[in-house]
Design a protein around this motif. Structure first.
Motif, short mmCIF file in Angstrom:
data_model
loop_
_atom_site.label_atom_id
_atom_site.label_comp_id
_atom_site.label_asym_id
_atom_site.label_seq_id
_atom_site.Cartn_x
_atom_site.Cartn_y
_atom_site.Cartn_z
N GLN A 96 0.83 -1.21 0.00
CA GLN A 96 0.00 0.00 0.00
C GLN A 96 0.86 1.26 0.00
OE1 GLN A 96 -3.55 0.22 2.48
NE2 GLN A 96 -3.34 -1.97 2.82
N SER A 107 -8.44 -0.85 -1.13
CA SER A 107 -9.23 -0.19 -0.08
C SER A 107 -10.66 0.10 -0.50
CB SER A 107 -8.53 1.10 0.37
OG SER A 107 -8.45 2.01 -0.70
N CYS A 156 -4.89 -0.71 6.58
CA CYS A 156 -5.16 0.47 5.75
C CYS A 156 -5.00 1.75 6.57
CB CYS A 156 -6.56 0.40 5.15
SG CYS A 156 -6.74 -0.82 3.83
#
Length: 187
Positions: A96, A107, A156
């Motif tokens: 990410q 996401s 995330c």
């Protein structure tokens, strides 16, 4: 499936390279008309390869998905389940941080996937991650109240927090350790 002509492959690769440069410059809009102009090819050519921005994003994210799946397979074979879980979460976080296209794709909801390959990658990763998660849970290393979605959201969130720092790589291991400390069972 038929293979593409050499010129079609070159044009597709040119669009991908142009899109990667745009992202590196901070332009995540990836407007297909603008990319065609920047690549010096026709708009129709771009749309033939990537009918939507999402299709382009997923193609850009493909190498990150491949790396994630390769590492998740290795992690799933680790003898120590906690080590495997740490590896899988670290790889997800690193991908990410290093690939904004992957970040956007991973996401968002699978319902938005433009390609069945992307959905297949998600499902393969989810299966591998679930197996590692269950092993860590059975070994008593992982909190019982955490779901795969919880872990995904925590990673995330950690990626988002790291992007707010001046040097994400310098903080990566420290932030990961905080995450790991929070998800591990206490003795």
């Amino acid at each position: 499936m038929t293979s593409m002509r050499a010129d079609a492959v070159r044009n597709r690769d040119l669009v991908l390279a142009t899109a990667r440069r745009a992202m590196a410059e901070g332009d995540m809009s990836l407007q297909l008309n603008d990319l065609a102009r920047r690549a010096g090819i026709g708009v129709g050519t771009v749309y033939r390869h990537f009918p939507t921005r999402r299709a382009l994003l997923e193609s850009l994210a493909e190498p990150a998905f491949t790396a994630l799946l390769d590492d998740a397979r290795v992690a799933s074979l680790r003898e120590d389940a906690w080590t495997g879980l740490r590896q899988i979460l670290r790889t997800l976080l690193v991908q990410q941080l290093s690939d904004p296209a992957f970040t956007e794709v991973i996401s968002t909801s699978p319902a938005l996937d433009a390609s069945p390959d992307t959905t297949s990658h998600r499902e393969a990763f989810a299966d591998l991650a679930q197996a590692v998660l269950e092993r860590a849970r059975q070994a008593g290393a992982l909190r019982l109240d955490l779901t795969p979605d919880d872990l995904h959201h925590l990673v995330c969130g950690t990626a988002f927090a790291l992007r707010l720092t001046p040097d994400p790589n310098a903080c990566l291991d420290r932030y990961l350790q905080v995450l790991f400390d929070g998800i591990r069972t206490t003795a």
